[in-house]
Design a protein around this motif. Structure first.
Motif, PDB file in Angstrom:
ATOM      1  N   GLN A  39       0.825  -1.357   0.010  1.00 34.92           N
ATOM      2  CA  GLN A  39      -0.175  -0.004   0.088  1.00 34.92           C
ATOM      3  C   GLN A  39       1.089   1.052   0.199  1.00 34.92           C
ATOM      4  O   GLN A  39       0.523   2.246  -0.392  1.00 34.92           O
ATOM      5  CB  GLN A  39      -0.925   0.123   1.284  1.00 34.92           C
TER       6      GLN A  39
ATOM      7  N   THR B 161      -0.060   3.546  -3.267  1.00 33.56           N
ATOM      8  CA  THR B 161      -1.048   4.529  -3.011  1.00 33.56           C
ATOM      9  C   THR B 161      -1.691   5.203  -3.963  1.00 33.56           C
ATOM     10  O   THR B 161      -2.941   5.540  -3.956  1.00 33.56           O
ATOM     11  CB  THR B 161      -0.694   5.648  -1.798  1.00 33.56           C
TER      12      THR B 161
ATOM     13  N   LEU C 117      -3.682  -1.398  -6.289  1.00 33.96           N
ATOM     14  CA  LEU C 117      -3.861  -1.559  -4.776  1.00 33.96           C
ATOM     15  C   LEU C 117      -4.927  -2.307  -4.641  1.00 33.96           C
ATOM     16  O   LEU C 117      -4.978  -3.240  -3.622  1.00 33.96           O
ATOM     17  CB  LEU C 117      -3.878  -0.146  -4.179  1.00 33.96           C
TER      18      LEU C 117
END
Length: 276
Positions: free
Chosen positions: A234, A238, A244
């Motif tokens: 993550q 991001t 993700l």
């Protein structure tokens, strides 16, 4: 009360259940939808459909996130934890359900207390203990503490389920001269299969999702499990929401698949003894 008067109540109950199901499943469906979008599709809105599914997001997440290593590590940790916890819980549960021994009530109270203590309360002493034993950054550091944490719940769960078994069957076995090991192996275990399956599913979900123990006791990438690997993944992705979310789906997919496969046994284990 007539049958016709129950129709509005049954209809209201069905509507409430469908609403609860919709509220529960919608976030997961949005997660799946986002995981097959491109970055441009994400900007069109949460409910916008992509022009075509981008399954390459899963390939990118699997390769870039090292999920092959984390997936294998989670399997290596989950299998011995579930197997050992169910086996030890079966033995201790049988003892607390049927046997008399000194300090029985005190030991049961200690087990209950151990189930209530959160991992945050002992994680620092546990870290120093594992470091003293030279187990930091090993599979043993992930497996042994989780077995110890699972035994109190396994014992209480299976002891409670055993007390729901028909006493006549056990008394007949005792009158026929059957020993404790024979009763456990030939009578109790076959009757306890639904409860053991339910317990195994609980332990599988908890162990698979365990985050704090791997986070504290493992800092080598070669031993990280999926939830911990997702944390570092993550941090790197991001800004790439589809990749993700594809990583998040990879993490939770085994849980959903396991539940779908064993849902009948899970429900049977939860309702066992309810009509006694």
């Amino acid at each position: 009360m007539s049958r016709s008067s129950n129709i509005p109540a049954a209809l209201f109950l069905r509507i409430v259940l469908w609403l609860l199901a919709f509220v529960t499943i919608t976030p997961f469906l949005l997660l799946l939808l986002t995981s097959i979008k491109s970055k441009a599709d994400v900007l069109k809105g949460a409910f916008a459909l992509p022009a075509y599914p981008h399954f390459e997001n899963y390939v990118d997440a699997w390769n870039a996130g090292h999920f092959n290593i984390y997936f294998w590590n989670s399997i290596v940790v989950v299998i011995p934890v579930v197997a050992a916890s169910v086996f030890l819980g079966l033995l201790t549960g049988f003892a607390f359900a049927y046997l008399s021994f000194p300090l029985r009530r005190t030991l049961f109270a200690i087990l209950t207390l151990g189930m209530m203590v959160p991992a945050e309360a002992f994680i620092i002493p546990l870290y120093y203990e594992m470091r003293y034993l030279g187990l930091i950054n090993t599979y043993a550091a992930l497996i042994i503490p989780q077995i110890a944490m699972s035994i109190p719940f396994s014992t209480i769960f299976l002891a409670s389920a055993m007390q729901q078994l028909p006493e006549e069957v056990l008394e007949a076995a005792v009158l026929d001269g059957a020993g404790r090991f024979y009763i456990l192996r030939k009578i109790v275990i076959p009757l306890m299969i639904p409860a053991m399956s339910t317990l195994a599913l609980f332990l599988f979900i908890w162990t698979w999702n365990e985050f704090l123990i791997p986070f504290i006791l493992v800092n080598d990438d070669a031993y990280r499990t999926l939830p911990l690997g997702m944390l570092f993944f993550q941090g790197r992705y991001t800004v790439n929401t589809p990749v993700l979310t594809a990583g998040a789906v990879i993490v939770i997919f085994p849980l959903i698949l396991t539940y779908l496969v064993f849902q009948r046994r899970f429900i049977a284990g939860l309702t066992a003894g309810a009509t006694k």
